[in-house]
Design an enzyme around this catalytic site. Structure first.
Site, PDB file in Angstrom:
ATOM      1  N   LYS A  16      46.095  38.327  49.716  1.00  0.00           N
ATOM      2  CA  LYS A  16      44.973  38.561  48.890  1.00  0.00           C
ATOM      3  C   LYS A  16      44.939  39.868  48.124  1.00  0.00           C
ATOM      4  CE  LYS A  16      41.528  38.628  52.428  1.00  0.00           C
ATOM      5  NZ  LYS A  16      40.679  37.842  53.010  1.00  0.00           N
ATOM      6  N   ARG A  50      29.217  31.654  54.380  1.00  0.00           N
ATOM      7  CA  ARG A  50      29.842  32.073  53.390  1.00  0.00           C
ATOM      8  C   ARG A  50      30.475  30.869  52.604  1.00  0.00           C
ATOM      9  NH1 ARG A  50      34.099  37.120  53.603  1.00  0.00           N
ATOM     10  NH2 ARG A  50      35.350  35.588  54.216  1.00  0.00           N
ATOM     11  N   TYR A  55      32.771  71.282  43.661  1.00  0.00           N
ATOM     12  CA  TYR A  55      31.699  71.040  43.185  1.00  0.00           C
ATOM     13  C   TYR A  55      30.594  71.012  44.097  1.00  0.00           C
ATOM     14  CZ  TYR A  55      33.964  69.161  38.782  1.00  0.00           C
ATOM     15  OH  TYR A  55      34.705  69.219  37.586  1.00  0.00           O
ATOM     16  N   MET A 105      37.812  64.362  40.814  1.00  0.00           N
ATOM     17  CA  MET A 105      38.629  63.016  40.150  1.00  0.00           C
ATOM     18  C   MET A 105      40.025  63.257  40.549  1.00  0.00           C
ATOM     19  SD  MET A 105      38.639  62.027  36.298  1.00  0.00           S
ATOM     20  CE  MET A 105      37.068  61.365  36.166  1.00  0.00           C
TER      21      MET A 105
HETATM   22  C1  LIG Z   1      41.147  37.836  54.227  1.00  0.00           C
HETATM   23  C2  LIG Z   1      40.937  36.679  55.272  1.00  0.00           C
HETATM   24  C3  LIG Z   1      41.650  36.685  56.580  1.00  0.00           C
HETATM   25  C4  LIG Z   1      42.461  37.844  56.892  1.00  0.00           C
HETATM   26  O1  LIG Z   1      41.439  38.551  57.558  1.00  0.00           O
HETATM   27  P1  LIG Z   1      42.177  39.911  58.051  1.00  0.00           P
HETATM   28  O2  LIG Z   1      40.793  40.500  58.807  1.00  0.00           O
HETATM   29  O3  LIG Z   1      42.334  40.763  56.926  1.00  0.00           O
HETATM   30  O4  LIG Z   1      43.170  39.763  59.223  1.00  0.00           O
HETATM   31  C5  LIG Z   1      41.609  35.433  57.202  1.00  0.00           C
HETATM   32  N1  LIG Z   1      40.952  34.290  56.642  1.00  0.00           N
HETATM   33  C6  LIG Z   1      40.302  34.292  55.456  1.00  0.00           C
HETATM   34  C7  LIG Z   1      39.621  32.967  55.367  1.00  0.00           C
HETATM   35  C8  LIG Z   1      40.329  35.412  54.932  1.00  0.00           C
HETATM   36  O5  LIG Z   1      39.506  35.492  53.689  1.00  0.00           O
END
Ligand SMILES: *Cc1c(COP(=O)(O)O)cnc(C)c1O
Length: 366
Positions: free
Chosen positions: A35, A130, A256, A304
Site C-alpha cells: 500500500k 478502526r 535559519y 527546504m
Molecule cells: C498496513 C497493514 C499491514 C502491514 O503492517 P506493517 O506494520 O507495515 O507490517 C498489515 N495489515 C493491515 C490491515 C494493514 O493495513
C-alpha cells in the site's frame, strides 16, 4: 548537472526481507503489503524484489491495476475493500480479493452482477476499533456472505493494535487473539492475522501473514529493536552530496533560526537535501547522517533544499563528497531509516512514504 540527490531501491534487500518473513512464519503464506505506493518505494520498483511473495496487499484500486500491469497474476488483496459499489466491477475484472469490514459492503456485493464469485476476507474488529465487524455482529455477517452467490471463499481476518508495543507495558495482542478465537473458532476458512510486528515479535501463526514495514528494512519496534536484531536490510537509500563547506569560528551559527552555534572552530558541510525532498524538518541538531560512509550528525534546522552536517569526523570531506541520509552508504556502511525517523519523533514508515516526487529514483538489482 542535475541536483545530486537520488534515491535507490534495493531489490536484493526486498527479497532478503521477504525471506525473513517466511522464516519467521514458516507455515504461512505471505502477503507483501505494498500500500501507499509500496511504502513510498514505488509499486513497479519493488515488484521484482517482492515477486516471491504469495500475494500482494494494498488498498488503492489504481495501485492494484498497476500491479496487474506488472504482470502479477497471483492473489491481490484490497485491505479496505470496496469504497463504492462499482469498485466490485474492478474486483471482478482484475480478480482482486477484498476485505469486507462493514455491512454496506455486503449490500454492495449482494447487488453486484458477476459471473465470477469473489474471494473475500471478513474483518473482525477485535479491539482496534478502526475497521471490522464487532464480535457480536461477525458471525451473522459471515452467514450473510456465505449465502451470496457472488461470494466464493470467505477468509477470516483481524488486525492488532499493539503488536509493536513493549511487552511489559501494553495489553499486547493476547486480548485481541482471545476475541478472535472466541468469535471464529468454529468457522471454516483461512485466517490472516499478523502484521510485521506480530510476525517478528509474536511468531504469529496464521494461514496468511501480512508483511509490510519489515519488507522495507525498518524495524516495527524500533528503538526496542533495530533492523540488525531482526536481520533486515534497508531497501531504500536516500543519498546526496556536499555542495559547499564552511569553516566556523566559536559562536558562529548555522541556518535559519541560528539554532546551532559552534562552541569551537569546526568545519561543516552543506548537503543538497531538504524537507522538499522528504527529509523530515523535525530532525534537529544531532540526527545521524553518513559523510563518505562515516557517521556524523546534522546541525541546525533542515531547510527546504539543504541541510548542514558536522565534518569533524571527516576532515577530507569536500564539495562532491557522498552523503547518505538513510540506507546504504559507501564501503558497507549503513544508516537505518529508523534512526533518522526517531530523531524526528516519527517512524520509518512515515519517512519512506514521504520521499518526494522530485527525487529521482533508481532500482538497484544487485
Ligand atoms: C498496513 C497493514 C499491514 C502491514 O503492517 P506493517 O506494520 O507495515 O507490517 C498489515 N495489515 C493491515 C490491515 C494493514 O493495513
Amino acid at each position: 548537472m542535475p541536483r545530486p540527490i537520488e534515491a535507490r531501491i534495493h531489490s536484493d534487500a526486498l527479497a532478503h526481507n521477504l525471506a525473513r518473513a517466511r522464516a519467521a512464519a514458516p507455515d504461512a503464506k505471505v502477503w507483501a503489503v505494498v500500500k501507499a505506493n509500496a511504502y513510498g518505494h514505488g509499486i513497479e520498483r519493488v515488484f521484482e524484489g517482492l515477486r516471491g511473495a504469495d500475494g500482494f496487499a494494498l488498498l488503492d484500486l489504481a495501485e492494484a491495476e498497476r500491479l496487474r500491469a506488472c504482470g502479477w497474476r497471483g492473489p491481490v488483496l484490497l485491505l479496505e475493500g470496496a469504497f463504492e459499489p462499482r469498485d466490485l466491477e474492478l474486483c471482478s475484472r482484475l480478480n482482486l480479493w477484498h476485505v469486507v469490514h462493514c455491512s454496506q459492503q455486503i449490500d454492495w456485493l449482494a447487488a453486484h452482477k458477476t459471473q465470477q464469485p469473489q474471494r473475500v476476507f471478513l474483518k473482525l474488529n477485535s479491539g482496534m476499533n478502526r475497521l471490522g465487524f464487532a464480535p457480536a455482529a461477525y458471525r451473522s455477517a459471515w452467514a450473510r456472505l456465505n449465502a451470496l452467490p457472488q461470494v466464493d471463499e470467505i477468509s477470516l481476518m483481524t488486525h492488532f493494535s499493539d503488536a509493536d508495543a513493549p511487552l511489559e507495558n501494553s495489553r499486547g495482542i493476547a486480548h485481541q487473539m482471545a476475541v478472535f478465537e472466541a468469535t471464529t473458532h468454529d468457522l471454516p476458512g483461512e485466517r490472516s492475522l499478523a502484521n510485521s510486528a506480530a510476525i517478528l515479535r509474536h511468531r504469529m501463526r496464521s494461514d496468511w501473514v501480512r508483511a509490510g514495514i519489515m519488507s522495507y528494512g525498518s524495524a516495527p519496534d524500533f528503538p526496542a529493536h533495530a533492523i540488525a536484531h531482526w536481520d533486515l536490510r534497508p531497501t531504500m537509500t536516500l543519498r546526496s552530496r556536499l555542495i559547499a563547506t564552511q569553516p566556523l569560528q566559536a559562536g558562529d551559527t548555522v541556518g535559519y533560526g541560528s539554532s546551532f552555534s559552534a562552541e569551537a572552530p569546526m568545519r561543516i558541510g552543506i548537503v543538497a537535501c531538504g524537507y522538499a525532498d522528504g527529509y523530515p524538518r523535525h530532525c534537529g541538531t544531532g540526527t545521524p547522517v553518513l559523510v563518505n560512509g562515516v557517521r556524523t550528525r546534522t546541525l541546525g534546522r533542515v531547510s527546504m533544499d539543504m541541510l548542514a552536517v558536522d565534518l569533524t569526523p571527516t576532515p577530507e570531506a569536500a564539495i562532491g563528497s557522498e552523503v547518505t541520509l538513510w540506507g546504504r552508504g559507501p564501503r558497507g556502511s549503513l544508516l537505518a531509516i529508523d534512526e533518522v525517523a526517531h530523531a524526528a519523533g516519527t517512524i520509518g514508515y512515515e519517512l519512506m512514504c514521504a520521499l518526494a516526487q522530485r527525487v529521482p529514483v533508481r532500482v538497484e538489482v544487485g
